[in-house]
Enzyme design. Structure first.
Site, short mmCIF file in Angstrom:
data_model
loop_
_atom_site.label_atom_id
_atom_site.label_comp_id
_atom_site.label_asym_id
_atom_site.label_seq_id
_atom_site.Cartn_x
_atom_site.Cartn_y
_atom_site.Cartn_z
N CYS A 1 1.17 -1.05 -0.04
CA CYS A 1 -0.17 -0.14 0.03
C CYS A 1 1.17 1.34 -0.23
O CYS A 1 1.35 1.70 -0.76
CB CYS A 1 -0.93 0.08 1.39
SG CYS A 1 -2.28 1.51 1.29
N GLY A 2 0.51 2.06 0.85
CA GLY A 2 1.60 3.85 0.46
C GLY A 2 2.98 3.35 1.59
O GLY A 2 4.36 3.96 0.53
#
Length: 199
Positions: A103-104
């Site tokens: 993800c991030g």
């Protein structure tokens, strides 16, 4: 013994590392010397996850002993913070030590050029192109999770695929157990449960 470091930062996404650390614990149940999990934050101070859990790390990043893998969960902080974790990630990748980002955290790797010349994925191609420093669009793959052997990346909705690639890279379990584990958690079918418990 394999030493795995989980980087903890405020707002980290609870669901993205849960399958992975539970699997590592399962391996330790079978063999206490299979692996060691260390939770590290930038300063060693407690962090609060996206779900509101308060986690007290084992160590600060600066005090982290040599590790065999670094796990970077997503969080709302990767666009402009976590510089010490990213520096460590670059150092580990340079030595061939696995770094797994979901993800991030993939945005963080994009910021420092670690995705410029290797196959990778993320939440979406457009997500990474928001990082001005990113030059790896031609290597982006529309897949749930991708490994080039050293860097493992995944989107936010692929924690099971993410964990599977980490298990395979670190040889946490024999492949037949990994396959049964993956089958169970992606399909819920009893036959995979039986394979897993039988193994």
């Amino acid at each position: 013994m394999i030493t795995v470091a989980l980087y903890a930062t405020d707002t980290m996404a609870d669901w993205e590392y849960g399958y992975l650390i539970a699997g590592l614990a399962m391996a330790r149940e079978q063999n206490p010397d299979a692996n060691r999990l260390l939770v590290a934050s930038e300063s060693g101070e407690a962090v609060t996850t996206m779900g509101g859990l308060r986690i007290t790390p084992d160590v600060a990043l600066a005090d982290l002993p040599p590790v065999d893998a670094l796990i970077l969960p997503g969080a709302g902080t990767w666009e402009s913070a976590n510089e010490a974790a990213l520096k460590l990630a670059a150092e580990l990748v340079a030595t061939g030590t696995p770094v797994a980002a979901i993800c991030g955290a993939t945005y963080g790797l994009a910021r420092i050029g670690l995705l410029d010349d290797r196959p990778h994925t993320s939440n979406a191609a457009e997500f990474l192109t928001q990082a001005a420093e990113y030059r790896g669009a031609e290597h982006y793959r529309e897949e749930k999770a991708v490994s080039d052997g050293t860097v493992i990346t995944a989107g936010a909705t692929a924690p099971i695929e993410f964990a599977k690639l980490v298990f395979e890279r670190l040889n946490v379990f024999p492949q037949n157990i990994i396959d049964a584990w993956y089958g169970l958690y992606t399909t819920g079918e009893r036959r995979f449960y039986d394979q897993l418990t039988g193994a």
